[in-house]
Design a protein around this motif. Sequence first.
Motif, PDB file in Angstrom:
ATOM      1  N   SER A 186       0.829  -1.169  -0.079  1.00  0.00           N
ATOM      2  CA  SER A 186      -0.020   0.056   0.061  1.00  0.00           C
ATOM      3  C   SER A 186       0.821   1.335   0.060  1.00  0.00           C
ATOM      4  O   SER A 186       0.676   2.253  -0.572  1.00  0.00           O
ATOM      5  CB  SER A 186      -1.002   0.085   1.325  1.00  0.00           C
ATOM      6  OG  SER A 186      -1.881   1.070   1.261  1.00  0.00           O
ATOM      7  N   GLY A 187       1.984   1.199   0.931  1.00  0.00           N
ATOM      8  CA  GLY A 187       2.729   2.395   0.803  1.00  0.00           C
ATOM      9  C   GLY A 187       3.349   2.536  -0.599  1.00  0.00           C
ATOM     10  O   GLY A 187       3.612   3.862  -0.961  1.00  0.00           O
ATOM     11  N   LEU A 188       3.878   1.627  -1.292  1.00  0.00           N
ATOM     12  CA  LEU A 188       4.385   1.689  -2.397  1.00  0.00           C
ATOM     13  C   LEU A 188       3.623   2.090  -3.517  1.00  0.00           C
ATOM     14  O   LEU A 188       3.973   2.806  -4.361  1.00  0.00           O
ATOM     15  CB  LEU A 188       5.091   0.397  -2.718  1.00  0.00           C
ATOM     16  CG  LEU A 188       6.279  -0.173  -2.107  1.00  0.00           C
ATOM     17  CD1 LEU A 188       6.811  -1.731  -2.656  1.00  0.00           C
ATOM     18  CD2 LEU A 188       7.413   0.532  -2.038  1.00  0.00           C
ATOM     19  N   ALA A 189       2.469   1.470  -3.566  1.00  0.00           N
ATOM     20  CA  ALA A 189       1.290   2.075  -4.695  1.00  0.00           C
ATOM     21  C   ALA A 189       1.023   3.421  -4.620  1.00  0.00           C
ATOM     22  O   ALA A 189       0.859   3.860  -5.467  1.00  0.00           O
ATOM     23  CB  ALA A 189       0.310   0.851  -4.563  1.00  0.00           C
ATOM     24  N   PHE A 190       0.671   3.904  -3.204  1.00  0.00           N
ATOM     25  CA  PHE A 190      -0.217   5.057  -3.132  1.00  0.00           C
ATOM     26  C   PHE A 190       0.853   6.222  -2.765  1.00  0.00           C
ATOM     27  O   PHE A 190       0.474   7.375  -2.860  1.00  0.00           O
ATOM     28  CB  PHE A 190      -1.170   4.943  -2.135  1.00  0.00           C
ATOM     29  CG  PHE A 190      -2.199   4.106  -2.538  1.00  0.00           C
ATOM     30  CD1 PHE A 190      -3.249   4.680  -3.458  1.00  0.00           C
ATOM     31  CD2 PHE A 190      -2.496   3.100  -1.846  1.00  0.00           C
ATOM     32  CE1 PHE A 190      -4.001   3.748  -3.843  1.00  0.00           C
ATOM     33  CE2 PHE A 190      -3.859   2.412  -2.067  1.00  0.00           C
ATOM     34  CZ  PHE A 190      -4.656   2.765  -3.056  1.00  0.00           C
ATOM     35  N   HIS A 191       2.310   5.939  -2.710  1.00  0.00           N
ATOM     36  CA  HIS A 191       3.196   7.030  -2.306  1.00  0.00           C
ATOM     37  C   HIS A 191       4.414   6.905  -3.128  1.00  0.00           C
ATOM     38  O   HIS A 191       5.555   7.199  -2.868  1.00  0.00           O
ATOM     39  CB  HIS A 191       3.590   7.028  -0.931  1.00  0.00           C
ATOM     40  CG  HIS A 191       2.351   7.405   0.183  1.00  0.00           C
ATOM     41  ND1 HIS A 191       2.017   8.325   0.525  1.00  0.00           N
ATOM     42  CD2 HIS A 191       1.477   6.240   0.852  1.00  0.00           C
ATOM     43  CE1 HIS A 191       0.957   8.088   1.303  1.00  0.00           C
ATOM     44  NE2 HIS A 191       0.695   6.977   1.621  1.00  0.00           N
ATOM     45  N   ARG A 192       4.000   6.494  -4.452  1.00  0.00           N
ATOM     46  CA  ARG A 192       5.214   6.777  -5.538  1.00  0.00           C
ATOM     47  C   ARG A 192       6.532   6.115  -5.095  1.00  0.00           C
ATOM     48  O   ARG A 192       7.433   6.638  -5.210  1.00  0.00           O
ATOM     49  CB  ARG A 192       5.450   7.994  -5.886  1.00  0.00           C
ATOM     50  CG  ARG A 192       4.050   9.025  -6.430  1.00  0.00           C
ATOM     51  CD  ARG A 192       4.678  10.447  -6.676  1.00  0.00           C
ATOM     52  NE  ARG A 192       3.603  11.109  -7.363  1.00  0.00           N
ATOM     53  CZ  ARG A 192       3.314  12.338  -7.797  1.00  0.00           C
ATOM     54  NH1 ARG A 192       4.473  12.987  -7.620  1.00  0.00           N
ATOM     55  NH2 ARG A 192       2.307  12.850  -7.945  1.00  0.00           N
ATOM     56  N   ASP A 193       6.158   4.822  -4.759  1.00  0.00           N
ATOM     57  CA  ASP A 193       7.420   3.928  -4.329  1.00  0.00           C
ATOM     58  C   ASP A 193       8.304   4.395  -3.181  1.00  0.00           C
ATOM     59  O   ASP A 193       9.520   4.346  -3.136  1.00  0.00           O
ATOM     60  CB  ASP A 193       8.572   3.365  -5.542  1.00  0.00           C
ATOM     61  CG  ASP A 193       8.121   2.458  -6.427  1.00  0.00           C
ATOM     62  OD1 ASP A 193       7.239   1.612  -5.920  1.00  0.00           O
ATOM     63  OD2 ASP A 193       8.464   2.290  -7.460  1.00  0.00           O
ATOM     64  N   ASP A 194       7.543   5.217  -2.398  1.00  0.00           N
ATOM     65  CA  ASP A 194       8.277   5.753  -1.155  1.00  0.00           C
ATOM     66  C   ASP A 194       8.642   4.710  -0.033  1.00  0.00           C
ATOM     67  O   ASP A 194       7.616   4.137   0.362  1.00  0.00           O
ATOM     68  CB  ASP A 194       7.628   6.693  -0.543  1.00  0.00           C
ATOM     69  CG  ASP A 194       8.197   7.545   0.762  1.00  0.00           C
ATOM     70  OD1 ASP A 194       9.027   6.850   1.142  1.00  0.00           O
ATOM     71  OD2 ASP A 194       7.966   8.874   0.659  1.00  0.00           O
ATOM     72  N   ILE A 195       9.861   4.187  -0.258  1.00  0.00           N
ATOM     73  CA  ILE A 195      10.198   3.063   0.859  1.00  0.00           C
ATOM     74  C   ILE A 195       9.989   3.544   2.350  1.00  0.00           C
ATOM     75  O   ILE A 195       9.543   2.750   3.080  1.00  0.00           O
ATOM     76  CB  ILE A 195      11.576   2.642   0.615  1.00  0.00           C
ATOM     77  CG1 ILE A 195      12.018   2.283  -0.885  1.00  0.00           C
ATOM     78  CG2 ILE A 195      12.186   1.666   1.543  1.00  0.00           C
ATOM     79  CD1 ILE A 195      11.173   1.059  -1.382  1.00  0.00           C
ATOM     80  N   GLN A 196      10.239   4.732   2.747  1.00  0.00           N
ATOM     81  CA  GLN A 196       9.769   5.071   4.158  1.00  0.00           C
ATOM     82  C   GLN A 196       8.465   4.969   4.442  1.00  0.00           C
ATOM     83  O   GLN A 196       8.372   4.185   5.447  1.00  0.00           O
ATOM     84  CB  GLN A 196      10.660   6.372   4.105  1.00  0.00           C
ATOM     85  CG  GLN A 196      11.918   6.621   3.953  1.00  0.00           C
ATOM     86  CD  GLN A 196      12.933   5.543   4.971  1.00  0.00           C
ATOM     87  OE1 GLN A 196      12.577   5.439   6.165  1.00  0.00           O
ATOM     88  NE2 GLN A 196      14.078   5.082   4.290  1.00  0.00           N
TER      89      GLN A 196
END
Length: 314
Positions: A186-196
């Motif tokens: 979910s973090g990758l999909a909705f936050h442009r691959d933002d690992i943090q």
Amino acid sequence: MTLTMRSYNDMEDYWRIREFLRQVMILNHRREYSWHVARLDYWWWFANPDLEKISPEENIFIWETGSGQIAGVLNPEGRGTAFLHVHPGLDLPQLDGEMIVIAEERLAAIDKDNHRKVWLYIDSQDKARQEILTRRGFHPVNLPGEREIQHRRSLDGPLPEVPVIPGYAIRSQGDGLELLERCYASGLAFHRDDIQVARANRDCPDWYHHIQSAPLYRRDLDLVAVASDGSVASFCTIWFDDVSRTAYFEPVATVPAHQRHGLARALMLEGLRRLQRMGCMLALVGGYSEQANALYCSVMGPECDVSEPWEKIF
């Protein structure tokens, strides 16, 4: 008809609003002129407590008839944005105007120029409500990505087969480590691959447990596409309301590294087939971006409504 307006009081009101939205959906011939009950659940159990943190007692307003029947509900979704839900079976010519006044007075946000601003989402074909808003100084917002295209598909006929996509398995989401993988995706999909953000989602999965505590949540309708390495590549959660026999997709997304394989479309088709077996009559999904709407149109077909924002700055 004389109406009484009051603020939201307690959880008893939440359950009454849920039932109100279910009945309104049926009376509106299963069109999204008011919120689907799943949208209330999703906001109530996840979006508001984890993201928006808006007090229901200060921001939700209920209009009732003399007999105590709910005639209308006004609620926010994000600060400065409001939605009107009106019982279509009652003769209430004054209600829209009253609700809009309360939205201006109680739900406006302060913008960067220290002005008060409020948005109201209404159906694009609702000429009567547009006239009221125009008289009160509102104007339509013509910005890309702000209109919601409300796609719908009847489930009374045959559905396409779910495509087999090599290297991926489509199934209901598991628990344990797979739930953490879902949080990470979910973090990758909705936050442009933002690992943090993805790591934070995975390290503290309480937010997903909140979603799972919503009344309409079902594990068999929480679908994932899992890659051969065990990572969650795409996901969609479906909310089925057996009272109105309608279902609502929220959210639908694919991790950027796994896009352009048809995963989201396959997940949605699998979801539609499961819903059909459950006796669902109509499936719904809302999209704001061009990419999302292209996907939803390919799955749901051409039928849709448009919910558009109107703005007042004062």
